[in-house]
Design a protein around this motif. Structure first.
Motif, PDB file in Angstrom:
ATOM      1  N   ASN A 235       0.857  -1.180   0.000  1.00 34.56           N
ATOM      2  CA  ASN A 235       0.000   0.000   0.000  1.00 34.56           C
ATOM      3  C   ASN A 235       0.893   1.229   0.000  1.00 34.56           C
ATOM      4  O   ASN A 235       1.578   1.501   0.976  1.00 34.56           O
TER       5      ASN A 235
ATOM      6  N   ASN B  59       0.746   4.507   0.547  1.00 29.07           N
ATOM      7  CA  ASN B  59      -0.255   5.308   1.259  1.00 29.07           C
ATOM      8  C   ASN B  59      -0.344   6.749   0.748  1.00 29.07           C
ATOM      9  O   ASN B  59       0.658   7.432   0.621  1.00 29.07           O
TER      10      ASN B  59
ATOM     11  N   ASP C 205      -3.307   5.328   6.857  1.00 30.15           N
ATOM     12  CA  ASP C 205      -3.770   3.939   6.799  1.00 30.15           C
ATOM     13  C   ASP C 205      -3.109   3.067   7.866  1.00 30.15           C
ATOM     14  O   ASP C 205      -3.160   1.840   7.790  1.00 30.15           O
ATOM     15  N   TYR C 206      -2.484   3.716   8.848  1.00 32.08           N
ATOM     16  CA  TYR C 206      -1.790   2.954   9.896  1.00 32.08           C
ATOM     17  C   TYR C 206      -2.738   2.009  10.631  1.00 32.08           C
ATOM     18  O   TYR C 206      -2.449   0.828  10.809  1.00 32.08           O
TER      19      TYR C 206
ATOM     20  N   ALA D 262      -3.790  -0.854   8.480  1.00 36.36           N
ATOM     21  CA  ALA D 262      -2.697  -1.802   8.234  1.00 36.36           C
ATOM     22  C   ALA D 262      -2.415  -2.670   9.453  1.00 36.36           C
ATOM     23  O   ALA D 262      -2.190  -3.869   9.329  1.00 36.36           O
ATOM     24  N   THR D 263      -2.425  -2.052  10.619  1.00 32.49           N
ATOM     25  CA  THR D 263      -1.904  -2.760  11.795  1.00 32.49           C
ATOM     26  C   THR D 263      -2.976  -3.448  12.622  1.00 32.49           C
ATOM     27  O   THR D 263      -2.663  -4.280  13.460  1.00 32.49           O
TER      28      THR D 263
ATOM     29  N   GLY E 243      -7.707  -4.555   9.249  1.00 30.98           N
ATOM     30  CA  GLY E 243      -8.059  -3.838   8.019  1.00 30.98           C
ATOM     31  C   GLY E 243      -9.416  -4.231   7.492  1.00 30.98           C
ATOM     32  O   GLY E 243     -10.273  -3.397   7.272  1.00 30.98           O
TER      33      GLY E 243
ATOM     34  N   VAL F 234       3.379  -6.215   9.066  1.00 26.76           N
ATOM     35  CA  VAL F 234       3.457  -4.935   8.363  1.00 26.76           C
ATOM     36  C   VAL F 234       4.880  -4.384   8.407  1.00 26.76           C
ATOM     37  O   VAL F 234       5.443  -4.206   9.488  1.00 26.76           O
TER      38      VAL F 234
ATOM     39  N   LEU G  83       2.255  -7.081   4.539  1.00 22.77           N
ATOM     40  CA  LEU G  83       1.972  -5.788   3.922  1.00 22.77           C
ATOM     41  C   LEU G  83       3.201  -4.894   3.997  1.00 22.77           C
ATOM     42  O   LEU G  83       3.782  -4.726   5.078  1.00 22.77           O
TER      43      LEU G  83
ATOM     44  N   LEU H  79       3.843  -1.229   3.943  1.00 17.90           N
ATOM     45  CA  LEU H  79       3.115   0.043   4.026  1.00 17.90           C
ATOM     46  C   LEU H  79       4.101   1.160   3.707  1.00 17.90           C
ATOM     47  O   LEU H  79       4.904   1.546   4.546  1.00 17.90           O
TER      48      LEU H  79
END
Lengths: 186, 347, 268
Positions: free
Chosen positions: B98, B100, B115-116, B119-120, B123, B132, B160, B162
């Motif tokens: 992603n 971001n 988007d923290y 993501a964590t 989601g 992540v 992911l 990020l």
């Protein structure tokens, strides 16, 4: 050595490629480099800018608020970035596209007739290389030979026939100091 | 090389079999690069009709045992959440990216870290976690592809990366010196059932609550085991009496702020989480016994802040400095904030 | 084993009984797990046909099926082949990746009308338009079965469901989506047909269609779609016999049977 440079102007003036050329050339000389573009709709005819950092050491932030050198290619860029040059820094601007340069005693401010010279050379798009030549002359950052190697990477192959022209433009820029218009005043 | 291109090149070198994606700024270079380069290696790259289709193609490919990746940016990544939840439930390894941008909604195409939470904390729907990784340089964009595939296959879990618009678009030096990620056997993959084994099926459905709970507990065990993958970087923390906490692009800007602050005589350090899940909470708890306070630098209104506060558990004040909407703080902004905080604390 | 609980059913085990000869048995590709489908439901019959074809073609080892969300969500509990359970509507996206990465395998999706024609219509159209080389088995029973009888995109005009209690209104919800006709229009399809399983002849024709569609995968010519009109006695509030009659007499008025596309050419 740590040089934080902003290049700003209209999309299409070769703003991003000029910064990218410096970054590639710096990398070729074994320096640490970063190149951070503004991106998005700005790339399509609006204002564009990029921050190029060349350093002997690991670069912490690729984004900085103040610059050692600014290459400003239109009035909006002059308005935005002229006040963000460090004392003792260098401001180069294109005289054809900047009507009202800012005066700052702490900064060396030089107007370059880059667009006019590029048109004289028969290709207005060489303007950015003339500016880059002028920058190389003022700041012994990177060797011309490294710039030429970098240009081979930055220019798409279909433009490689213009490499010689680009080199001539760089050399024109490097000779410019003599008749540059100095604005070294308050 | 641009961050996005470095990531794409790394995917090829790491041995990615297939990539499925949909264009969205500021990550389209990944799809463009792979569409150009990947077919040369006989690998599959497809532009799907939507992010929803991309993630489900990923599901199919991962379920058949292939090493797969997709990338998107915030609005597109939201569309993938359903599929990601299914992949976490079905325990399918994959690498997600992603890049971001700032939101909510269509937002802007400039960098963000909004988007923290997404993501964590999972989601999508259901009780799951992603591993992540938060790169802060073009080099890490490349390195974390190798690490990401390795971890995904080790834990049979989506990983992911990020990133953000700036790291994706910027150019830096990058060295590719890693060997392809070794293949590990995937006896669970649906490749056609030979006579000697029972059928394989990929599913996230466990309709009996008793079975579902067992599945949830198994996932939980996995997430506990994943805690040992925690990674972070420390800058000038040894003698620090104040700590900055920032990841990704903000981590880079905070690094410069540490340099400037140190120059002005402030004993400031930086902890840059590299894994956002698992979060370096143990180290932060230790540092909370050493420093007077912490400041998180984020391109959001205070999301990682909550995890730092949980880790510190009230021992020292944790403050937040954020820029929103695609704007970025400068190192000087951070130093000013530090000076204000330290002045107040001393007064 | 099925034969233990249902001693009257003829199974492979029957061969072991003195004096009996097995003339009909569950295909080896179909597990003996009791099915959860309602009595009289077409799903179990179509499962069996599909698995018979796979057994007869000898492709069990080379087949991967994609199950949908809907009544046939548990298809992988019954079919003894490698399978993936897709998210609601996404079977064609999942199948695309599986087939593209393993072009020598036989791949099919098995989807109902809600899954394929409502939430998954985009994935379906694009997969078909790319000419993805797999089989789509489309079960059209004009209703959402698993969630207990809500309106589907293929619900007949005026038909009552729990979410169209006064009958489907075209003004509000449009008209029944004719998937086979739509997909036949796209250049990506190689074979498109609409069948039913409401009588013995129709069952034989459906099986033939499934076999034809799976065999076509060797040709790598494009997508094959077999739409099968199915009943839903539970949600239609009919007996199985009444529901089969409804398929035959009423549904076929809206959804005419027959081949729509053969060897990539529209039938007229």
């Amino acid at each position: 050595m740590l040089e934080e440079i902003i290049v700003a102007g209209f999309g299409g003036q070769g703003v991003l490629s000029m910064g990218m050329t410096m970054a590639y050339a710096g990398m070729h000389e074994g320096k640490e480099v970063s190149w951070m573009p503004s991106y998005g709709p700005e790339m399509r005819g609006g204002t564009a800018n990029c921050i190029t950092i060349v350093s002997d050491h690991v670069i912490s932030s690729p984004i900085v608020a103040e610059f050692d050198t600014a290459v400003l290619l239109n009035q909006p860029s002059m308005d935005k970035f002229a006040t963000r040059i460090k004392p003792g820094g260098l401001l180069l601007y294109d005289e054809s596209n900047v009507q009202h340069p800012y005066y700052n005693a702490a900064v060396e401010c030089i107007g370059i007739p880059a667009t006019a010279l590029a048109i004289e050379m028969g290709n207005a798009r060489l303007m950015n290389m003339i500016m880059l030549g002028a920058l190389l002359k003022k700041r012994q950052l990177i060797r011309l030979s490294s710039i030429m190697i970098a240009l081979k990477k930055v220019l798409p192959e279909k433009y490689h026939h213009t490499l010689l022209q680009n080199e001539s433009a760089l050399r024109v820029g490097m000779k410019i100091e003599g008749h540059a218009h100095l604005l070294h005043q308050d | 090389m641009k961050g996005n291109e470095a990531l794409a090149e790394a995917a090829i070198r790491a041995g990615c079999d297939a990539y499925f994606g949909y264009p969205i700024t500021p990550q389209s270079e990944v799809l463009e690069y792979l569409a150009r380069e990947m077919p040369r290696y006989g690998r599959l790259v497809m532009q799907a009709e939507s992010e929803v289709a991309s993630i489900n193609m990923l599901y199919g490919a991962a379920g058949a045992g292939f090493r797969v990746m997709t990338s998107s940016s915030s609005p597109g990544f939201s569309l993938m959440q359903e599929g990601i939840s299914y992949m976490a439930g079905a325990e399918l390894p994959c690498l997600l990216v992603n890049v971001n941008r700032a939101g909510p909604g269509l937002g802007t195409i400039q960098p963000g870290q909004g988007d923290y939470f997404q993501a964590t904390k999972g989601g999508g729907h259901g009780d799951y976690r992603l591993l992540v990784l938060a790169p802060a340089s073009v080099q890490e964009m490349a390195d974390f592809v190798f690490l990401g595939f390795t971890l995904a296959e080790k834990y049979r879990n989506p990983v992911l990366i990020l990133s953000d618009g700036a790291i994706g678009q910027m150019m830096e030096k990058v060295v590719f010196d890693q060997a392809p990620v070794p293949d590990i056997p995937k006896p669970w993959a649906t490749v056609g059932k030979p006579a000697h084994r029972s059928r394989n099926y990929i599913t996230s459905l466990h309709i009996q609550p008793e079975q579902m709970e067992q599945h949830n507990l198994r996932l939980l065990e996995k997430y506990k085991a994943m805690q040992e993958e925690v990674r972070f970087e420390e800058i000038a923390t040894a003698d620090a009496d104040y700590l900055l906490v920032a990841y990704g692009l903000s981590g880079r800007i905070a690094h410069k702020a540490v340099d400037v602050a140190r120059h002005r005589g402030l004993r400031v350090g930086l902890l840059r989480p590299i894994t956002l899940y698992p979060f370096p909470e143990r180290r932060l708890a230790q540092l909370a016994r050493q420093v007077q306070g912490m400041l998180t630098i984020e391109l959001n209104s205070g999301q990682m802040l909550e995890d730092v506060r949980l880790a510190v558990n009230g021992r020292v004040p944790v403050r937040h400095l954020g820029r929103l909407g695609g704007m970025l703080p400068t190192p000087d902004d951070i130093v000013h904030e530090l000076e204000n905080i330290l002045e107040v604390q001393h007064a | 084993m099925l034969s233990d609980t249902l001693p009257l059913a003829a199974t492979a085990n029957a061969a072991a009984h003195e004096g009996y000869e097995a003339v009909y048995s569950r295909p080896a590709t179909l597990l003996s797990t009791p099915m959860h489908y309602c009595p009289g439901c077409s799903h179990s019959l179509v499962h069996k046909l599909l698995m018979e074809v796979i057994a007869e073609m000898g492709i069990q080892e080379h087949t991967i099926g994609i199950a949908p969300v809907g009544c046939s969500v548990f298809a992988y509990e019954y079919m003894d082949i490698d399978m993936q359970e897709a998210a609601h509507g996404r079977a064609c996206a999942v199948a695309t990746a599986v087939k593209r990465l393993m072009p020598d395998r036989y791949v099919f999706t098995y989807q109902g009308d809600g899954d394929l024609a409502a939430i998954g219509i985009a994935e379906t159209i694009h997969a078909v338009n790319r000419g993805e080389n797999f089989l789509i088995v489309f079960i059209n029973n004009a209703v959402y079965g698993m969630t207990s009888g809500q309106m589907a995109p293929t619900t007949l005009s005026g038909m009552k469901t729990t979410t169209s209690p006064c009958g489907r209104s075209e003004a509000l919800t449009g008209s029944p989506l004719k998937i086979a006709e739509m997909m036949a229009q796209l250049p990506g399809t190689w074979y498109v047909t609409r069948q039913m399983v409401a009588n013995a002849n129709a069952v034989r024709r459906t099986k033939k269609a499934l076999r034809h569609a799976l065999e076509a995968q060797q040709l790598q010519k494009g997508t094959c779609l077999v739409e099968i009109l199915a009943n839903c006695p539970s949600n239609w509030k009919m007996t199985p016999v009444e529901s089969m009659k409804f398929v035959e007499e009423t549904m076929t008025q809206t959804f005419p049977l027959g081949d729509l596309k053969l060897e990539g050419r529209l039938c007229k």
